[in-house]
Design a protein around this motif. Structure first.
Motif, short mmCIF file in Angstrom:
data_model
loop_
_atom_site.label_atom_id
_atom_site.label_comp_id
_atom_site.label_asym_id
_atom_site.label_seq_id
_atom_site.Cartn_x
_atom_site.Cartn_y
_atom_site.Cartn_z
N ALA A 146 0.83 -1.20 0.00
CA ALA A 146 0.00 0.00 0.00
C ALA A 146 0.87 1.26 0.00
CB ALA A 146 -0.93 0.00 1.21
N GLY A 147 1.95 1.25 0.79
CA GLY A 147 2.85 2.39 0.80
C GLY A 147 3.47 2.61 -0.57
N LYS A 148 3.88 1.54 -1.22
CA LYS A 148 4.46 1.64 -2.55
C LYS A 148 3.41 2.10 -3.56
CE LYS A 148 7.15 -1.09 -5.87
NZ LYS A 148 7.72 -2.43 -6.17
N PHE A 149 2.19 1.60 -3.40
CA PHE A 149 1.07 1.96 -4.27
C PHE A 149 0.82 3.47 -4.21
CE2 PHE A 149 -3.65 2.65 -4.08
CZ PHE A 149 -3.94 2.41 -5.42
N PHE A 150 0.80 4.03 -3.02
CA PHE A 150 0.54 5.46 -2.89
C PHE A 150 1.70 6.29 -3.43
CE2 PHE A 150 -2.45 4.18 0.62
CZ PHE A 150 -3.59 4.58 -0.05
N SER A 151 2.92 5.84 -3.22
CA SER A 151 4.07 6.61 -3.69
C SER A 151 4.15 6.61 -5.21
CB SER A 151 5.37 6.03 -3.11
OG SER A 151 5.60 4.72 -3.60
N GLY A 169 -2.93 12.50 -9.58
CA GLY A 169 -4.14 13.26 -9.29
C GLY A 169 -5.39 12.42 -9.28
N ASN A 170 -5.28 11.13 -9.59
CA ASN A 170 -6.45 10.25 -9.59
C ASN A 170 -6.75 9.76 -8.17
OD1 ASN A 170 -6.71 10.36 -12.39
ND2 ASN A 170 -5.31 8.64 -12.70
N TRP A 171 -7.93 9.21 -8.02
CA TRP A 171 -8.27 8.54 -6.77
C TRP A 171 -7.41 7.30 -6.61
CZ3 TRP A 171 -11.30 9.96 -2.75
CH2 TRP A 171 -12.14 11.07 -2.94
N PRO A 216 -3.96 9.85 5.99
CA PRO A 216 -4.30 9.35 4.64
C PRO A 216 -3.85 10.32 3.55
CG PRO A 216 -6.23 10.28 5.71
CD PRO A 216 -5.15 10.25 6.76
N PRO A 217 -3.33 9.81 2.45
CA PRO A 217 -2.98 10.67 1.32
C PRO A 217 -4.22 11.35 0.74
CG PRO A 217 -1.99 8.48 1.12
CD PRO A 217 -3.00 8.41 2.22
#
Length: 342
Positions: free
Chosen positions: A125-130, A136-138, A164-165
């Motif tokens: 999840a951390g990698k996914f967000f980075s 700019g997408n959800w 949360p991002p």
């Protein structure tokens, strides 16, 4: 279980592939309206018994958001996903860059689903967000279910939930919210789903092609759960329930032979699904007996049965952890149940 999708029951559709949902109109309306208002919560705890459509609802809502990324322009209601759309095709294939499905991983050696969601999975999840932070997408994470997070994984998720991002959404699924960390629950907006009414369950099974198998015995025993119904239909669940009840309530020397027959079935090759089904039946039987004793005012018996419930769970967990003989574990469990609940 499905060989293409480990963990998916025979006859079922993976939630990412299922474009129909039955019996949860109010929950769908709630999610659609909350998103459209622009004031939706960043984490939603979708609660309810196993197999009633929580994951299907989560993927359905994720499809809605990714298809309509601007809340004020989104439809007022969720619609069936369009299988031909780019968003739907990416979600179905597990190839969406904006959606991450966290669930128990598959052991590469045994090809079996592991017993917990580990911290390594949460690090995804951390990698996914980075990786998606500049688009700019959800960015949507489905935790399916959060009950399977081990302690380290739960703490790692909590850290992300605390900060949360932007334009992120967590859809946290749970069969038993009481087992989650209170701090995780406190950071989520609860959305409770109920077991499916009989008619909705029939429709859901019909959608899967089981019109002829939805007899009253299956519907009654399934308790509003599609997954329970599939276990009854495709895994011999009705026979297992009948054999179990006959063993723990019956008398006579012939019961020993029935116990061995049941233990042989439950400890055979590829028996994980029906074994888990049996363990659930046994647990519910003890809990039901304890509840009945309490209602009758027999507090001592109720407490003894409550302790037995915890003891059996612990013994079975140890047996699995140390790879002890499953047949013997089942026979011992049946013996204890016969004596305790007689």
């Amino acid at each position: 279980m499905s060989t293409e999708r480990p963990g998916v029951l025979d006859g079922a559709l993976h939630p990412a592939e299922n474009n129909r949902l039955f019996g949860h109109t109010e929950a769908e309306h709630f999610l659609a309206q909350g998103y459209r208002s622009g004031k939706g919560h960043h984490a939603i705890l979708i609660e309810g018994p196993e197999g009633i459509g929580k994951a299907t609802l989560a993927f359905r809502f994720a499809n809605h958001i990714l298809s309509h990324p601007e809340p004020e322009l989104a439809p007022a209601e969720l619609a069936d996903p369009d299988p031909s759309s780019i968003v739907s095709r990416q979600i179905t294939a597990g190839a969406s860059h904006n959606l991450l499905h966290l669930t128990r991983p598959v052991d590469e050696k045994t090809r079996r689903v592991k017993g917990a969601i580990t911290v390594d999975e949460v690090r995804r999840a951390g990698k996914f967000f980075s990786q998606t932070s500049g688009t700019g997408n959800w960015r949507i994470v489905i935790i399916d279910p959060a009950d399977d997070l081990n302690r380290n994984a739960a703490n790692a998720i909590l850290k992300i939930l605390e900060e949360p991002p932007k334009r992120s959404l967590f859809l946290v699924l749970t069969h038993a919210p009481g087992k989650l960390l209170p701090t995780i629950r406190s950071r989520c907006l609860p959305l409770k789903l109920k077991p499916l009414p009989d008619e909705a369950l029939r429709m859901a099974l019909g959608h899967l092609g089981f019109e002829d198998s939805t007899n009253d015995a299956v519907i009654s025993a399934a308790g509003g759960s599609v997954s329970e119904a599939l276990k009854l239909i495709n895994y011999g669940g009705l026979d297992i329930k009948a054999a179990f009840e006959n063993i723990v309530t019956g008398e006579g020397t012939g019961r020993r032979s029935e116990m061995h027959k049941l233990a042989d079935v439950l400890s055979g090759k590829d028996s994980e699904t029906i074994y888990d089904f049996f363990v659930e039946i046994a647990g519910n039987h003890v809990i039901g007996a304890a509840r009945q004793a309490a209602l009758c005012g027999d507090i001592i018996r109720a407490e003894r049965l409550a302790r037995l419930s915890s003891s059996l769970t612990e013994k079975l967990t140890i047996a699995e952890a140390y790879n002890l003989d499953r047949k013997q574990s089942i026979l011992s469990l049946l013996e204890e149940l016969k004596v305790a609940t007689a």
